[in-house]
Design a protein around this motif. Sequence first.
Motif, short mmCIF file in Angstrom:
data_model
loop_
_atom_site.label_atom_id
_atom_site.label_comp_id
_atom_site.label_asym_id
_atom_site.label_seq_id
_atom_site.Cartn_x
_atom_site.Cartn_y
_atom_site.Cartn_z
N HIS A 179 -3.08 -35.99 -51.19
CA HIS A 179 -4.38 -36.60 -50.94
C HIS A 179 -4.28 -38.09 -50.61
O HIS A 179 -5.00 -38.58 -49.74
CB HIS A 179 -5.29 -36.39 -52.15
CG HIS A 179 -5.49 -34.95 -52.51
ND1 HIS A 179 -4.47 -34.14 -53.00
CD2 HIS A 179 -6.58 -34.16 -52.48
CE1 HIS A 179 -4.94 -32.93 -53.24
NE2 HIS A 179 -6.21 -32.92 -52.94
N PHE A 231 -10.65 -36.64 -52.40
CA PHE A 231 -10.45 -35.52 -51.48
C PHE A 231 -10.13 -34.22 -52.20
O PHE A 231 -9.64 -33.28 -51.60
CB PHE A 231 -9.35 -35.83 -50.45
CG PHE A 231 -9.52 -37.14 -49.76
CD1 PHE A 231 -10.57 -37.36 -48.90
CD2 PHE A 231 -8.63 -38.18 -50.00
CE1 PHE A 231 -10.74 -38.59 -48.28
CE2 PHE A 231 -8.79 -39.41 -49.38
CZ PHE A 231 -9.85 -39.61 -48.51
N ARG A 283 -9.37 -31.55 -49.00
CA ARG A 283 -10.51 -31.52 -48.08
C ARG A 283 -10.48 -30.32 -47.13
O ARG A 283 -9.48 -30.04 -46.49
CB ARG A 283 -10.55 -32.81 -47.26
CG ARG A 283 -11.86 -33.02 -46.54
CD ARG A 283 -11.95 -34.39 -45.93
NE ARG A 283 -13.31 -34.72 -45.56
CZ ARG A 283 -13.70 -35.89 -45.09
NH1 ARG A 283 -12.83 -36.86 -44.94
NH2 ARG A 283 -14.96 -36.11 -44.77
#
Length: 731
Positions: free
Chosen positions: A179, A234, A343
């Motif tokens: 992330h 995320f 995500r």
Amino acid sequence: MSPQPQSAVGAPLSRVDGRLKVTGKATYAAEHDIEGVVHAVIVDSAIGRGRITGIDTRAALAQPGVIKVISHLNAPKLAYRGNPDTYDPPGNKQLRVFQDDKVLFRGQPVAVVVATTLEVAQHAAELVKVRYNAEQSSTDMASAPAGEPVTYARGDADNAFASAAVQVDATYQQARAHHNAMEPHATIARWDGDKLTLWDKTQWPIGMQKDVAAQFGIPIDSVRIIAPFVGGSFGNAMRAWPHIATTALAARETGRPVKLVLSRRQLYFGVGYRPSYEYRVRLGSDRRGRVSAMVQHLKAETSSYENFTEGVLHAGQMVYKAPHVRQDYRTVPLDVNTPVWMRGPGFATAAFALESAMDELAHELGIDPIELRRRNEPEEDPSSQLPFSTRRLRECYTVGAREFGWHRRNPRPRSTRDGDWLIGTGMAVGTYDVLRSGAQARVRLNADGTALIQSATSDMGPGTYTSQSQVAADALGLTMRNVTFQLGDSTMPVAPPHGGSQTMINVGSAVQDGCDKVRLQAIKLAVEDKDSPLYGADADDIVVRAGRLHRSNDPARGETYRQLLARNNRTHLEVLGSWTPGEARHSMYTYGAIFAEVAVDARLGLVRVRRMLGVFDAGRIISPKLADSQALGGMVGGIGAALLEHTATDHRDGRIVNADLANYLVPVNADIPELRGIFLDGGQDLEADPIGVKGLGEIVYIGVAPAIANAVFNATGRRVRELPITVEAMI
């Protein structure tokens, strides 16, 4: 009932917390000023699998300022009873810090040093000597056995594929990705008797509260989580990772507030990541491009102690109307830490494989990629037979093709040049689930005409403070400056995880409910008050604008909240708003069409994205300015996934060799071209929720990587089936 005037929702407003962030006044997890705080540093395992045979802490303890070194040799046993309401249910084999001598992956916490300063703690951690009985670790998914599959089937996909006139059979691979948010994970823990307060980087204060209470075997209301600001995440801040229990344990054992901040290197094994995938797709169609069969085989890495799965199958079941579909999804247990959502979880992974395969089929058939998708557009969800709440992909194609200039595309690969650069264009579809779970929000209208709204949600960057304030302002009939929205505290009303694009849907609906109820309370008070100018008026005919109640067709007849409450000796009006979704009668998803133009250096193989457009069906847009920011950020992240991001592991010992931002590449300004996002107007989805939104944080990312990969093929004629697309793959 007369509709409330709408002036905040739909307006391109700046973030209400923007000034705090740009001036450094926003307080992140490690920045809270807690009196008497001391510092902790984790000692990481230096092997990938085995047992600890000894820990020598003498040199560390001899350092001035060192308070304690904790390991399995002196740590108390913790409950670790799990919680059915979170991602760590009872029976889950989450990592239990300092509870035994087992090493399950390289980087696992094996000790923690607590000292009066960070520098002393860091130095002392290097002096802790750990002896191991090492075993051969397994970190390569290609050479490890997979577990039992999760399956889905409709029709007879294998026979349909075998008899199809045109076939595509390809395997796509995606590297592990991390992330790498700006803010590292950090926790401050303080015990006050048997009460624990944690200042933490979390996307889910309520879930964190429950997880930590279960780990320590204490009542839920004995734990408080505080997280007013999150510096990006995320997805990997939705679980109670080992460093959180470590910090709380260190604070309890030392009797001091303890701060622990993971280093950038530790973020690569201390918290989760998007797992690596192997995704084989077989498509069968007739000569006109009508897909009859889809067969999908997936493998993904997971840890040896937890079986992490995500919704990677859904897109392959409903994006296209193939009558025959078969899927199997296997995880491969490895000596690694547990993966987690990132995500576009699941759907982004599926999109790369499915949309690349559809592009390959379009090329094989000589059909325009958009036209192929139009021919396979379902009228209802083929996986559930439910009607779509909204599905405007055809409009996304039309708007996107027009705005991008798709008609200028030469379908013949390697046919367009700009000097030494080969130019290509590609597109892909994205879709993402609408997650509905409900939420609560406390709404308080004060006698001075201001309002305070609270919910235990989070804001990792999309602008929760602002968008919720917009909903509240219009529902209460106040200006934005008179509305304060507070979040990030587990003592506030319950909210779901701040991830999966579900915050606006659930929290926003609860805010709307609470504000509507407070406004109606005020209206009732006015029409029943003989001293009010609105006495005896029809309550359904009253609206509120800029804090003033008046008849919808007679603005001169009315009064302000302040006047009304003062006259009635009311300090405030307050209600707990809530929303609980009913049974789903429709298939609810967000949709997008991504268009990309790339340039590939014909000699060096360098890939550059020249421009990109995303067109999205994402329901009602509460804040256009925030939505545009989300679209740009999603496309930037997708460029990283397509061309740069890749975690490299030395399979001999499980060491991550690029665990820093010098060697793990992420997009920077020089990598980013002209980006544009378009959100279709008039797309509110009232089947999904009362405010008509569908969430957009994920959909703006999904489909970006395959659009780039398809553009690379159009530019070069070379089909790359592995992400990221490297120079080596192009030479």
